[in-house]
Structures are given as C-alpha cells and as structure tokens.
Design an enzyme around this catalytic site. Structure first.
Site, PDB file in Angstrom:
ATOM      1  CG  ASP A  23      54.376   8.261  -5.255  1.00 33.08           C
ATOM      2  OD1 ASP A  23      54.596   9.346  -4.694  1.00 33.08           O
ATOM      3  OD2 ASP A  23      54.693   7.166  -4.777  1.00 33.08           O
ATOM      4  CG  ASP A  40      53.247   3.004 -12.114  1.00 31.70           C
ATOM      5  OD1 ASP A  40      54.231   2.251 -12.151  1.00 31.70           O
ATOM      6  OD2 ASP A  40      53.306   4.150 -11.698  1.00 31.70           O
ATOM      7  CD  GLU A  92      55.173   3.013  -5.007  1.00 35.08           C
ATOM      8  OE1 GLU A  92      55.457   2.666  -6.157  1.00 35.08           O
ATOM      9  OE2 GLU A  92      55.910   3.714  -4.292  1.00 35.08           O
ATOM     10  CD  GLU A  93      51.172   2.195  -8.367  1.00 33.47           C
ATOM     11  OE1 GLU A  93      52.400   2.291  -8.477  1.00 33.47           O
ATOM     12  OE2 GLU A  93      50.419   3.181  -8.325  1.00 33.47           O
ATOM     13  CG  ASP A 102      57.238  -0.056  -6.682  1.00 35.86           C
ATOM     14  OD1 ASP A 102      58.106   0.803  -6.450  1.00 35.86           O
ATOM     15  OD2 ASP A 102      56.350   0.088  -7.550  1.00 35.86           O
ATOM     16  CG  LEU A 121      56.724  -0.642 -14.176  1.00 34.59           C
ATOM     17  CD1 LEU A 121      57.144  -2.100 -14.382  1.00 34.59           C
ATOM     18  CD2 LEU A 121      55.860  -0.232 -15.354  1.00 34.59           C
ATOM     19  CG  ASP A 122      61.289   1.378  -8.056  1.00 37.50           C
ATOM     20  OD1 ASP A 122      60.768   2.192  -7.264  1.00 37.50           O
ATOM     21  OD2 ASP A 122      62.488   1.425  -8.383  1.00 37.50           O
ATOM     22  CD  GLU A 128      60.020   2.006  -3.544  1.00 38.11           C
ATOM     23  OE1 GLU A 128      60.188   2.807  -2.604  1.00 38.11           O
ATOM     24  OE2 GLU A 128      59.696   2.380  -4.695  1.00 38.11           O
TER      25      GLU A 128
END
Ligand code: P6P
Length: 356
Positions: free
Chosen positions: A85, A91, A114-115, A137, A139-140, A296
C-alpha cells in the site's frame, strides 16, 4: 467463570462508571484503573498497555492536527509499505510512535503492524515477562490525510500463547478475533476520540486539548438495532456479486442514505452512534476483500459486537470466528446494526450463486 455469567456480565454497564456522577470528568487513566478490577487477568499489564496507546494517540494527534503546516504530508520516501500500500509520511510517523510507546513500557512482548511485514519482538524492560501482544493499523484511511479527511488508529490486544520465557511467535498472532482481550480505535476527526472495549461494553473518550486528557464522553455505547444509512464504495457496484447488488438496490429502494468516507474508522464510528451497515465485499481487485482481518476487521468487529451489533464476512461466517492463516490476511466484511446485517444475510442466502 461460566460463559453465561460472562455474557450476562458483558452486557452490564462498565463497573468503572457505576457510582460516577454523569457530569463528572472521568479521564481515560482513571477509567482504566477503576475498571482494572473488572478484568479477569487484572495484573496492571493491560492497564499499562491501554495507557501507552492513549499516550501514543496524543502524540499522533498532535502531528495529524498540524499535518498541513509541516512537511509531513504526502507519500513517504519509502513509497510503499510491506503490504504494497502507498505509505503516507504520517503512516510512518504514527507507526514509529506506537512502537516506541509500547516498547518503552515493556507491557507487551511483541507487536504486529500493517506497516511491517513481520512481527516485532519487544525486548523485556527490567526483565519483565509480558503476556500480551498488540496489533495495529497505525493510521487507517491515510490516503485521506492530504485532503483533511478524518483518519484513525485501530488496535487489538491478545494474550500470548507461547511460553513467556521466550520470544513471541507468529502463532501468538494467528488467533481468531474472539480471543481478543481488548480492542479499540482512535478517530482523529473534528475532535479526537478513543473508543475501546475489554469485553465489558464499549466506552468513548474525547481528547480535551486544554488539559491533554482523554475524557469519558460516550458511556456504554450501544449501536441502534436498525439504521437509515448504508456504507459501501458505490463505484464498485458493477463489479459486486449479484447478491450484493441486490442488497444495495434494496437499500436504495428503502431510501437509505449512502455515507462512505473511505476511512473505515470514521464510517464505523458513525454507525456505532447512528446505526447502519458498512460493506466491503469481494471486488475484482480484492477478491478476498480489501480490509485486513487482524488489525482492521477483528478489532472493529469486537467493538461493534460489544455494542450490540454484528460482523460477518460475505460467506456468512462471524468475523471473530475466522482463524487467520497469515499476518496480513484480508477479509470481506459486513458490519453494523444487527437487523441490517441479518437483512443482508437473507439477501446472500437468497441470491448467492455459490453454495453458502
Ligand atoms: P476503497 C482505507 O484505505 C481503507 O483501508 C479503509 O479505511 C476504507 O474503508 C477502505 O480502505 C476504502 O477502500 O477501495 O473504497 O478506497
């Protein structure tokens, strides 16, 4: 404790609010400490973890709020995260701050984000053996940052399965969502609100910048049984399966409003308060759904279920019962007011070409 007792208790207002005058300021710290005795594993570790996340949220909030004023907007130099992404600079900043805050306290033994491709083992602080792992996550909805639309942090906390004497393993993270001991989100919107649950209902805390504290603002949140809004990316309509198109047509026929912010935390927060349903079904680009199960779908599903709502995938499986096979696995999701999720389920059962 029997499951029926637990279930009965889980519908009780959080003990932390019993006896508190409705208009008295209750900070997140006070609430967590008062609630600690509620918690089966009350050892102070979970309390410490939730407070660490609250501190990280304040730090992230400070940067999100002034993102337009400093050179922190736009795509990070790295370009993409481990999942492919596009990675926004905020982020990266949010990810670093969350990891930093959780590492400093040593209240958790490992982190997944997520990162980051792999799990991050947290070195013991003062040789403390922590029993918790945290997934998030950071910074969604970050693609909305540059246009000043609300974004959010989503977190999930589990007890580790592996022996506390060694490092955490991937198996510690591949647990079904029903095993979460706590879950929550921070919404950086017109105000900044932290909403969380430890399985005893859902409470929301709004940041008061004048005192730098998250203050109890949404006691014992309960989702409306029904709603007048549906939340889906209508742009994919022609690519949805028949049963999803039939349900969306039904929502339109019922004159439901379409509200889709493109930031899941914002959409779920609105649904928790006003009711509604959020859908991210299978699309051509994301045949298994776009949203990540572990950090999420699972935490948001725990929150919505704790508030009286429902969360399933488009194969009608309860999100919290899905056993993940990899860290960044994706899932389809339909989540929100119970009557609306049940209605969608009836459409899937009626129109699905595939055997359900
Ligand atoms: P689409 C943001 O990128 C996100 O992960 C969720 O917050 C949001 O609901 C969804 O993806 C939006 O995806 O494909 O509609 O742009």
């Amino acid at each position: 404790m029997s499951s029926s007792t637990k279930k009965a208790q889980s519908n009780q207002p959080h003990a932390a609010t019993i006896g508190l005058a409705a208009n008295r300021i209750v900070t997140l710290d006070e609430f967590i400490i008062r609630a600690e005795k509620d918690f089966e594993y009350a050892t102070g570790e979970l309390t410490g973890l939730l407070r660490d996340i609250g501190v990280a949220a304040k730090i992230i909030n400070r940067e999100v709020n002034k993102a337009g004023l400093v050179n922190i907007l736009g795509v990070a130099d790295s370009g993409e995260n481990e999942s492919g992404d596009t990675q926004q600079k905020l982020d990266v900043y949010a990810n670093e701050k969350l990891i930093e805050c959780l590492q400093n306290s040593g209240e958790c033994c490992a982190i997944a984000s997520e990162e980051n491709t792999d799990i991050i083992n947290v070195p013991a602080v003062n040789s403390k053996k922590s029993h918790y792992i945290v997934m998030f996550d950071p910074l969604d909805g970050s693609s909305n940052i540059d246009v000043n639309v609300s974004v959010g942090t989503i977190f999930a906390i589990y007890r580790r399965k592996s022996d506390a004497s060694g490092p955490a393993t991937l198996e510690d993270f591949l647990q079904e969502g029903a095993k979460q001991v706590a879950a929550g989100y921070v919404l950086y919107g017109t105000s900044t609100i932290l909403v969380y649950t430890t399985g005893r209902g859902v409470n929301g805390f709004t940041l008061d910048p004048s005192i730098g504290e998250f203050c109890l603002s949404h006691r014992n949140m309960r989702i409306p049984v029904n709603g007048q809004f549906y939340s889906v990316n209508q742009g994919y309509y022609s690519k949805f399966d028949l049963e999803m198109r039939r349900y969306i047509d039904h929502c339109s026929d019922q004159n439901y409003g379409l509200r889709y912010i493109g930031s899941m935390v914002s959409d779920i927060h609105r649904i928790l308060i006003h009711g509604g349903i959020f859908l991210y079904p299978s699309t051509r680009k994301y045949p298994k759904g776009k949203l990540r199960l572990l950090y999420e779908c699972n935490p948001l599903s725990m929150l919505v279920e704790q508030a009286g709502g429902k969360a399933i995938n488009t194969q009608l499986k309860r999100i919290l019962d899905i056993v993940p096979n990899e860290l960044h696995v994706r899932s389809t999701i339909a989540i929100g007011s119970p009557a609306m999720v049940d209605e969608l389920q009836a459409f899937i059962e009626r129109y699905s070409a595939l055997p359900i």
